[in-house]
Structures are given as C-alpha cells and as structure tokens.
Design a protein around this motif. Sequence first.
Motif, PDB file in Angstrom:
ATOM      1  N   GLN A   2     -16.199  18.357   0.337  1.00 31.11           N
ATOM      2  CA  GLN A   2     -17.024  17.790  -0.753  1.00 31.11           C
ATOM      3  C   GLN A   2     -16.839  19.133  -2.028  1.00 31.11           C
ATOM      4  OE1 GLN A   2     -21.161  16.845   0.253  1.00 31.11           O
ATOM      5  NE2 GLN A   2     -21.912  17.465  -1.962  1.00 31.11           N
ATOM      6  N   LEU A   3     -16.855  18.766  -3.190  1.00 33.22           N
ATOM      7  CA  LEU A   3     -16.306  19.391  -4.254  1.00 33.22           C
ATOM      8  C   LEU A   3     -17.652  19.524  -4.925  1.00 33.22           C
ATOM      9  CD1 LEU A   3     -13.236  17.655  -5.645  1.00 33.22           C
ATOM     10  CD2 LEU A   3     -13.344  19.548  -4.283  1.00 33.22           C
ATOM     11  N   LEU A   4     -18.747  18.669  -4.951  1.00 31.27           N
ATOM     12  CA  LEU A   4     -19.835  19.305  -5.823  1.00 31.27           C
ATOM     13  C   LEU A   4     -21.038  19.687  -4.905  1.00 31.27           C
ATOM     14  CD1 LEU A   4     -19.931  16.198  -8.222  1.00 31.27           C
ATOM     15  CD2 LEU A   4     -19.180  18.382  -8.617  1.00 31.27           C
ATOM     16  N   ASP A   5     -21.898  20.498  -5.174  1.00 29.12           N
ATOM     17  CA  ASP A   5     -23.045  20.948  -4.640  1.00 29.12           C
ATOM     18  C   ASP A   5     -24.279  19.949  -4.962  1.00 29.12           C
ATOM     19  OD1 ASP A   5     -21.798  22.850  -3.717  1.00 29.12           O
ATOM     20  OD2 ASP A   5     -22.140  24.459  -5.392  1.00 29.12           O
ATOM     21  N   ILE A   6     -25.283  19.995  -4.394  1.00 27.48           N
ATOM     22  CA  ILE A   6     -26.359  19.083  -4.560  1.00 27.48           C
ATOM     23  C   ILE A   6     -26.958  19.548  -5.997  1.00 27.48           C
ATOM     24  CG2 ILE A   6     -28.294  20.860  -3.603  1.00 27.48           C
ATOM     25  CD1 ILE A   6     -29.320  18.084  -2.431  1.00 27.48           C
ATOM     26  N   ALA A   7     -26.695  20.516  -6.461  1.00 30.41           N
ATOM     27  CA  ALA A   7     -27.354  21.137  -7.963  1.00 30.41           C
ATOM     28  C   ALA A   7     -26.300  20.164  -9.070  1.00 30.41           C
ATOM     29  CB  ALA A   7     -27.221  22.370  -8.021  1.00 30.41           C
ATOM     30  N   HIS A   8     -25.263  19.906  -8.794  1.00 30.03           N
ATOM     31  CA  HIS A   8     -24.323  19.232  -9.529  1.00 30.03           C
ATOM     32  C   HIS A   8     -24.887  17.669  -9.548  1.00 30.03           C
ATOM     33  CE1 HIS A   8     -21.501  22.613  -8.491  1.00 30.03           C
ATOM     34  NE2 HIS A   8     -21.975  22.838 -10.009  1.00 30.03           N
ATOM     35  N   TRP A   9     -25.047  17.169  -8.363  1.00 35.52           N
ATOM     36  CA  TRP A   9     -25.352  15.925  -8.289  1.00 35.52           C
ATOM     37  C   TRP A   9     -26.931  15.681  -8.921  1.00 35.52           C
ATOM     38  CZ3 TRP A   9     -22.559  11.997  -6.138  1.00 35.52           C
ATOM     39  CH2 TRP A   9     -21.516  12.328  -5.496  1.00 35.52           C
ATOM     40  N   SER A  10     -27.729  16.437  -8.970  1.00 28.84           N
ATOM     41  CA  SER A  10     -29.083  16.469  -9.395  1.00 28.84           C
ATOM     42  C   SER A  10     -28.979  16.271 -10.715  1.00 28.84           C
ATOM     43  CB  SER A  10     -29.856  17.487  -8.969  1.00 28.84           C
ATOM     44  OG  SER A  10     -30.254  17.593  -7.485  1.00 28.84           O
ATOM     45  N   LEU A  11     -27.915  17.352 -11.478  1.00 25.87           N
ATOM     46  CA  LEU A  11     -27.887  17.244 -12.890  1.00 25.87           C
ATOM     47  C   LEU A  11     -27.277  15.906 -13.445  1.00 25.87           C
ATOM     48  CD1 LEU A  11     -28.104  18.936 -15.631  1.00 25.87           C
ATOM     49  CD2 LEU A  11     -25.772  19.879 -15.201  1.00 25.87           C
ATOM     50  N   LYS A  16     -28.460  10.970 -16.472  1.00 28.09           N
ATOM     51  CA  LYS A  16     -28.440   9.459 -16.543  1.00 28.09           C
ATOM     52  C   LYS A  16     -29.757   9.100 -16.867  1.00 28.09           C
ATOM     53  CE  LYS A  16     -27.696   5.330 -14.034  1.00 28.09           C
ATOM     54  NZ  LYS A  16     -26.635   4.552 -15.066  1.00 28.09           N
ATOM     55  N   ASP A  17     -30.852   9.780 -16.438  1.00 26.04           N
ATOM     56  CA  ASP A  17     -32.344   9.363 -16.734  1.00 26.04           C
ATOM     57  C   ASP A  17     -32.796   9.934 -18.074  1.00 26.04           C
ATOM     58  OD1 ASP A  17     -32.181   8.108 -14.368  1.00 26.04           O
ATOM     59  OD2 ASP A  17     -33.264   9.743 -13.141  1.00 26.04           O
ATOM     60  N   GLN A  18     -32.423  10.897 -18.464  1.00 22.91           N
ATOM     61  CA  GLN A  18     -32.917  11.653 -19.539  1.00 22.91           C
ATOM     62  C   GLN A  18     -32.063  11.540 -21.035  1.00 22.91           C
ATOM     63  OE1 GLN A  18     -35.911  12.872 -19.190  1.00 22.91           O
ATOM     64  NE2 GLN A  18     -36.001  12.891 -17.405  1.00 22.91           N
ATOM     65  N   GLU A  19     -30.712  11.373 -20.747  1.00 20.93           N
ATOM     66  CA  GLU A  19     -29.853  11.219 -21.968  1.00 20.93           C
ATOM     67  C   GLU A  19     -29.560  12.589 -22.831  1.00 20.93           C
ATOM     68  OE1 GLU A  19     -30.918   7.784 -23.966  1.00 20.93           O
ATOM     69  OE2 GLU A  19     -30.351   6.625 -22.375  1.00 20.93           O
ATOM     70  N   THR A  20     -30.288  13.334 -22.748  1.00 14.93           N
ATOM     71  CA  THR A  20     -30.037  14.896 -23.527  1.00 14.93           C
ATOM     72  C   THR A  20     -30.141  15.887 -22.400  1.00 14.93           C
ATOM     73  OG1 THR A  20     -32.391  15.483 -23.894  1.00 14.93           O
ATOM     74  CG2 THR A  20     -31.424  13.981 -25.481  1.00 14.93           C
ATOM     75  N   LEU A  21     -28.994  16.992 -22.601  1.00 15.11           N
ATOM     76  CA  LEU A  21     -29.209  18.130 -21.669  1.00 15.11           C
ATOM     77  C   LEU A  21     -30.492  18.779 -21.520  1.00 15.11           C
ATOM     78  CD1 LEU A  21     -26.975  19.034 -19.912  1.00 15.11           C
ATOM     79  CD2 LEU A  21     -26.224  20.841 -21.637  1.00 15.11           C
ATOM     80  N   SER A  22     -31.065  19.009 -22.668  1.00 12.38           N
ATOM     81  CA  SER A  22     -32.200  19.686 -22.821  1.00 12.38           C
ATOM     82  C   SER A  22     -33.322  18.966 -21.846  1.00 12.38           C
ATOM     83  CB  SER A  22     -32.782  20.153 -24.226  1.00 12.38           C
ATOM     84  OG  SER A  22     -32.897  18.907 -25.090  1.00 12.38           O
ATOM     85  N   ALA A  23     -33.503  17.731 -22.202  1.00  5.35           N
ATOM     86  CA  ALA A  23     -34.572  17.028 -21.231  1.00  5.35           C
ATOM     87  C   ALA A  23     -34.173  17.015 -19.740  1.00  5.35           C
ATOM     88  CB  ALA A  23     -34.580  15.560 -21.813  1.00  5.35           C
ATOM     89  N   GLY A  55     -23.886  11.518 -31.000  1.00  6.20           N
ATOM     90  CA  GLY A  55     -24.769  12.041 -31.702  1.00  6.20           C
ATOM     91  C   GLY A  55     -25.172  13.227 -31.348  1.00  6.20           C
ATOM     92  N   ARG A  56     -26.512  13.245 -31.040  1.00  7.30           N
ATOM     93  CA  ARG A  56     -27.379  14.397 -30.522  1.00  7.30           C
ATOM     94  C   ARG A  56     -27.738  14.233 -28.850  1.00  7.30           C
ATOM     95  NH1 ARG A  56     -32.447  15.678 -34.736  1.00  7.30           N
ATOM     96  NH2 ARG A  56     -31.189  16.098 -36.479  1.00  7.30           N
ATOM     97  N   SER A  57     -27.121  12.970 -28.448  1.00  7.89           N
ATOM     98  CA  SER A  57     -27.225  12.978 -26.786  1.00  7.89           C
ATOM     99  C   SER A  57     -26.039  13.105 -26.210  1.00  7.89           C
ATOM    100  CB  SER A  57     -27.847  11.451 -26.649  1.00  7.89           C
ATOM    101  OG  SER A  57     -29.001  11.292 -27.432  1.00  7.89           O
ATOM    102  N   LEU A  58     -26.056  12.919 -25.035  1.00  6.08           N
ATOM    103  CA  LEU A  58     -24.871  13.168 -23.978  1.00  6.08           C
ATOM    104  C   LEU A  58     -25.041  11.763 -23.186  1.00  6.08           C
ATOM    105  CD1 LEU A  58     -24.746  16.455 -22.423  1.00  6.08           C
ATOM    106  CD2 LEU A  58     -23.197  15.494 -24.028  1.00  6.08           C
ATOM    107  N   GLU A  59     -23.708  11.028 -23.274  1.00  5.82           N
ATOM    108  CA  GLU A  59     -23.691   9.877 -22.417  1.00  5.82           C
ATOM    109  C   GLU A  59     -22.717  10.117 -21.313  1.00  5.82           C
ATOM    110  OE1 GLU A  59     -20.482   7.393 -25.023  1.00  5.82           O
ATOM    111  OE2 GLU A  59     -22.479   6.662 -25.022  1.00  5.82           O
ATOM    112  N   LEU A  60     -22.959   9.569 -20.447  1.00  5.67           N
ATOM    113  CA  LEU A  60     -21.891   9.857 -19.044  1.00  5.67           C
ATOM    114  C   LEU A  60     -20.703   8.972 -19.368  1.00  5.67           C
ATOM    115  CD1 LEU A  60     -24.454   9.566 -15.979  1.00  5.67           C
ATOM    116  CD2 LEU A  60     -23.586  11.591 -17.251  1.00  5.67           C
ATOM    117  N   THR A  61     -19.619   9.620 -18.832  1.00  2.00           N
ATOM    118  CA  THR A  61     -18.508   8.602 -19.055  1.00  2.00           C
ATOM    119  C   THR A  61     -18.434   7.828 -17.592  1.00  2.00           C
ATOM    120  OG1 THR A  61     -17.391  10.512 -17.463  1.00  2.00           O
ATOM    121  CG2 THR A  61     -17.189  10.707 -19.854  1.00  2.00           C
ATOM    122  N   ASP A  62     -17.223   7.025 -17.477  1.00  2.00           N
ATOM    123  CA  ASP A  62     -17.296   6.079 -16.500  1.00  2.00           C
ATOM    124  C   ASP A  62     -17.240   6.979 -15.133  1.00  2.00           C
ATOM    125  OD1 ASP A  62     -17.061   3.944 -18.005  1.00  2.00           O
ATOM    126  OD2 ASP A  62     -15.198   3.570 -17.911  1.00  2.00           O
ATOM    127  N   ALA A  63     -16.779   8.086 -15.246  1.00  2.00           N
ATOM    128  CA  ALA A  63     -16.627   9.041 -13.930  1.00  2.00           C
ATOM    129  C   ALA A  63     -18.092   9.500 -13.589  1.00  2.00           C
ATOM    130  CB  ALA A  63     -15.622  10.173 -14.070  1.00  2.00           C
TER     131      ALA A  63
END
Length: 301
Positions: A2-11, A16-23, A55-63
Amino acid sequence: MQLLDIAHWSLICALKDQETLSAAAASLGITQSAATQRLREAERRLGVALARKNGRSLELTDAGQTVAKAGQSSLPLLRQAESDAIWQGKRNTRQLTLALGHFDHPGLSMRLIRACQAALPGISVQLAKVANEQMISAIAGGRADLAFLPGAPANPDIPRRFAARDRLVAVFPKRSGPRAGETMAPQHFAGKTFLTYGLRPEPGWEYDLFFERGKSFPGKAVKIESTELICQMVSQGMGASILPSACVAASAHASEIDVAEFGSDQIRFDWFIIHTRTAPQEAIDVIGNALIPLPEVPLEG
C-alpha cells in the motif's frame, strides 16, 4: 504494497467534501501547511496529480476522485475496527467508560455505576462527561462504551436496550407552583425563568405536547446542561423547569422543591441504554435489569 497511509486517504476524502485545502485541514484538525505537505507526499507516492486549482478552490482530478470514492467506503470500516479494538482492549484491562450527559444526578449515576460493576465484576468504571448532542458520536467513535438516555436515539445504527418507563414533571421553588388539585398549565411558568437542558424543540416532549409548539413557551429560557444543577437552582428560587421524574426523585435537592403533575395529560417516555456494538449483550441485560425500578416521584393520590 500500500502506497498511501490512512492520513493521505483522510485528506483526499476531506478535500472532496470541503473543496478548499484550508477547510479540509480544519476538518482534520491540522494546519494548512501540514495538509499541503500531506497532499504533495500522496501525489509523490502515486506519481499522479490528485488535485488542481480552480480559482480559490481545489478540485480533485479523476485520479483524486477514484481515491476519494474508495476512501469514503473504506474509512468508516476502519474507524469501526478501531472502536472494536478499543473495546476489546478495555475488556482485557477490565475497564468500562460510561458517558454522562445532562442527566447527571448523583443518585442515577451511582445506580448506573453499581449496575455496571454487578454486570462485569472486577471492572474499573470510568466516567466521561459528554454533551448530549455528542453522545451518539461518542458511542459510535469508541470514546465511551455505554450511556443512559431518555428517548430512543434517532440513529438506528446505535444499539439500544429499553431500560424503564418514566414521565415528565414540573418543578418549582417551594410554594410558587400550582396549588394542590390545580390543573397544570403553561401559564404557571409566566414570569419565571425556565431552566432547560436543551433549547432545541423536540417532537413528543414538553415543547410539543405542553407548550403547544411555541404558542405559550416561556419568554425567558436559560440552557443549563445539568439536570442536577437545574434542581439546585430551582430550590434556590432561580427558576422553574420540566424534568424526568427519575431525575427529580434522585436529586439531592428533591425535598427542597415543589413538584407538579401534568394530570391526565402526562408526558410519558422511555429510558434506554445505548452502547457499542461489541459490548457483551449479557452485560447490557444485567445493567438494564439492575436499573429497574427507577426512582420516581410518586403520583399524587
């Protein structure tokens, strides 16, 4: 591997829920810089971009969407496994955590503690003060093993066991409530501070069945998140309230207040024990049986 830790999955799920990195960072209780480093590390490990600026938000790529979708399915299962592991560890060390909310009368609390000790001899009973609105999450998240609450929990996934039947009664300072034989009415609270453990109206309780959905609700309501403190304040002439009969009967101040009944329009409800899924059912049954009968203000007449 497994390449990702649970902390990465949680982020990624939080993004996806919050749409901004700060939130997203705030929802996880970390700083924005820590979230940035976590995102970059996840992308480095996978070798793909997981989010892009919009813009001021982050959107997830397909990956990123693929990772988030899988995380939203798997993380609740992992958290439940953690809760189960916590309970198993507590059983091995003979510990049980009881969540005490607003219904914190020493008489009821001691009764519950003794019931737990009788159900699981040799255990160490721990008490955790939890706000009533957080009680369900405390049980679901494994921060507590058991709680004693009036009314069935709205969440159907929380295991519960019926404990006892009870009724609401009105409590007033001495000689300030209805006279003997007088029918209880909302007007008896006029000019008095109404002390309540919850300001949120709930169907089926006094706000709905006695105060007619706000038509005659007391003008001055004060939230006190302790039914024992409410009884003490009433005994000192600081207001009036409506409480479960068991709480009034178990209060150290029961003899210092006047109790009024609702007459033929009694408001009845059930007490429940809510608990974790891994709590042994035989122990829950012993605890429930030990609580019966609850202390109760005697019916007039």
